[in-house]
Design an enzyme around this catalytic site. Structure first.
Site, PDB file in Angstrom:
ATOM      1  N   HIS A  14      44.716  50.111  39.604  1.00 34.66           N
ATOM      2  CA  HIS A  14      45.186  51.131  38.663  1.00 34.66           C
ATOM      3  C   HIS A  14      44.021  52.055  38.305  1.00 34.66           C
ATOM      4  O   HIS A  14      42.873  51.819  38.683  1.00 34.66           O
ATOM      5  CB  HIS A  14      45.800  50.505  37.396  1.00 34.66           C
ATOM      6  CG  HIS A  14      44.818  50.089  36.358  1.00 34.66           C
ATOM      7  ND1 HIS A  14      45.099  50.045  35.016  1.00 34.66           N
ATOM      8  CD2 HIS A  14      43.520  49.692  36.449  1.00 34.66           C
ATOM      9  CE1 HIS A  14      44.057  49.645  34.338  1.00 34.66           C
ATOM     10  NE2 HIS A  14      43.074  49.412  35.179  1.00 34.66           N
ATOM     11  N   CYS A  33      37.088  53.965  34.007  1.00 34.33           N
ATOM     12  CA  CYS A  33      38.478  53.524  34.196  1.00 34.33           C
ATOM     13  C   CYS A  33      39.350  54.642  34.761  1.00 34.33           C
ATOM     14  O   CYS A  33      40.466  54.379  35.214  1.00 34.33           O
ATOM     15  CB  CYS A  33      39.060  53.025  32.885  1.00 34.33           C
ATOM     16  SG  CYS A  33      38.230  51.557  32.273  1.00 34.33           S
ATOM     17  N   HIS A  39      40.739  51.245  40.786  1.00 37.05           N
ATOM     18  CA  HIS A  39      39.960  50.010  40.793  1.00 37.05           C
ATOM     19  C   HIS A  39      40.949  48.871  40.544  1.00 37.05           C
ATOM     20  O   HIS A  39      42.100  49.111  40.189  1.00 37.05           O
ATOM     21  CB  HIS A  39      38.870  50.040  39.711  1.00 37.05           C
ATOM     22  CG  HIS A  39      39.421  50.131  38.334  1.00 37.05           C
ATOM     23  ND1 HIS A  39      39.740  51.336  37.736  1.00 37.05           N
ATOM     24  CD2 HIS A  39      39.747  49.181  37.427  1.00 37.05           C
ATOM     25  CE1 HIS A  39      40.229  51.107  36.529  1.00 37.05           C
ATOM     26  NE2 HIS A  39      40.243  49.807  36.318  1.00 37.05           N
ATOM     27  N   HIS A  41      42.134  44.727  39.226  1.00 39.18           N
ATOM     28  CA  HIS A  41      41.968  43.607  38.293  1.00 39.18           C
ATOM     29  C   HIS A  41      42.766  42.418  38.806  1.00 39.18           C
ATOM     30  O   HIS A  41      43.799  42.587  39.453  1.00 39.18           O
ATOM     31  CB  HIS A  41      42.510  43.957  36.907  1.00 39.18           C
ATOM     32  CG  HIS A  41      41.772  45.037  36.216  1.00 39.18           C
ATOM     33  ND1 HIS A  41      40.525  44.869  35.672  1.00 39.18           N
ATOM     34  CD2 HIS A  41      42.111  46.330  35.981  1.00 39.18           C
ATOM     35  CE1 HIS A  41      40.128  45.998  35.122  1.00 39.18           C
ATOM     36  NE2 HIS A  41      41.064  46.909  35.301  1.00 39.18           N
ATOM     37  N   ASP A  79      52.343  42.814  42.084  1.00 44.09           N
ATOM     38  CA  ASP A  79      51.267  42.110  42.773  1.00 44.09           C
ATOM     39  C   ASP A  79      50.869  42.845  44.056  1.00 44.09           C
ATOM     40  O   ASP A  79      51.733  43.194  44.878  1.00 44.09           O
ATOM     41  CB  ASP A  79      51.705  40.689  43.112  1.00 44.09           C
ATOM     42  CG  ASP A  79      50.555  39.849  43.640  1.00 44.09           C
ATOM     43  OD1 ASP A  79      49.415  39.998  43.150  1.00 44.09           O
ATOM     44  OD2 ASP A  79      50.802  39.029  44.547  1.00 44.09           O
ATOM     45  N   HIS A  80      49.569  43.079  44.187  1.00 43.23           N
ATOM     46  CA  HIS A  80      49.010  43.796  45.342  1.00 43.23           C
ATOM     47  C   HIS A  80      49.524  45.230  45.462  1.00 43.23           C
ATOM     48  O   HIS A  80      49.569  45.800  46.550  1.00 43.23           O
ATOM     49  CB  HIS A  80      49.213  43.013  46.650  1.00 43.23           C
ATOM     50  CG  HIS A  80      48.306  41.826  46.762  1.00 43.23           C
ATOM     51  ND1 HIS A  80      48.424  40.722  45.941  1.00 43.23           N
ATOM     52  CD2 HIS A  80      47.253  41.572  47.562  1.00 43.23           C
ATOM     53  CE1 HIS A  80      47.488  39.853  46.239  1.00 43.23           C
ATOM     54  NE2 HIS A  80      46.750  40.327  47.222  1.00 43.23           N
ATOM     55  N   GLU A 126      43.467  41.390  31.141  1.00 44.38           N
ATOM     56  CA  GLU A 126      43.043  42.313  32.199  1.00 44.38           C
ATOM     57  C   GLU A 126      41.742  41.798  32.818  1.00 44.38           C
ATOM     58  O   GLU A 126      41.544  41.859  34.030  1.00 44.38           O
ATOM     59  CB  GLU A 126      42.849  43.715  31.625  1.00 44.38           C
ATOM     60  CG  GLU A 126      42.531  44.762  32.678  1.00 44.38           C
ATOM     61  CD  GLU A 126      42.272  46.115  32.046  1.00 44.38           C
ATOM     62  OE1 GLU A 126      43.161  46.968  32.131  1.00 44.38           O
ATOM     63  OE2 GLU A 126      41.196  46.306  31.454  1.00 44.38           O
TER      64      GLU A 126
HETATM   65 NI    NI Z   1      41.092  48.847  34.747  1.00 46.24          NI
END
Ligand code: NI
Length: 137
Positions: A14, A33, A39, A41, A79-80, A126
């Site tokens: 995200h 961010c 990037h 998580h 997911d992914h 997160e």
């Molecule tokens: Ni982030």
């Protein structure tokens, strides 16, 4: 009343980005961010259900069913994936943990609640240091 919690995990990309702001305004608020190319998580989502004990099963809710609901409604879609572009119920959302929880709540609540039990709390890690909670209000 009893409270049961199911943990599910997902990995996703995200960036934090408010579409109503300019790029420089986004960078000023969100710093790294908001980096253009996203990037990732490794998220942990904790779903807590409140209810009384079913006299037949002895459960508030069968955790196998809770797992299936969370996986079908949320995990399979996030997911992914890239949360900013791939998820139907996050379209246009600035993907902060708070906004993710608000949207997850709206997806899960109608699938969990009945006369015996209610969705009580969502918690999203997160990172191990950044945690958001939502109680539906
Ligand atoms: Ni982030």
């Amino acid at each position: 009343m009893f409270y049961i919690t199911r943990r599910e995990r997902f990995s996703a990309a995200h960036k934090l980005w408010n579409q109503s702001l300019s790029p420089s305004e986004n960078e000023a608020i969100f710093d790294k961010c908001a980096l253009l190319n996203y990037h990732g998580h490794n998220y942990e989502l904790f779903v807590t259900v409140k209810g009384s004990i079913d006299p037949i099963s002895g459960y508030v809710m069968d955790t196998k069913l809770l797992k299936k609901i969370i996986n079908d409604a949320i995990i399979a879609k996030v997911d992914h994936r890239n949360l900013n572009v791939d998820v139907d119920f996050l379209n246009g959302v600035n993907t902060t943990s708070e906004n993710l929880l608000f949207c997850f709540w709206n997806e899960l609540k109608p699938l969990i609640d009945n006369d015996m039990r209610k969705l009580y709390k969502l918690q999203l890690f997160e990172t191990e240091n950044n945690i958001a909670e939502y109680y539906g209000e």
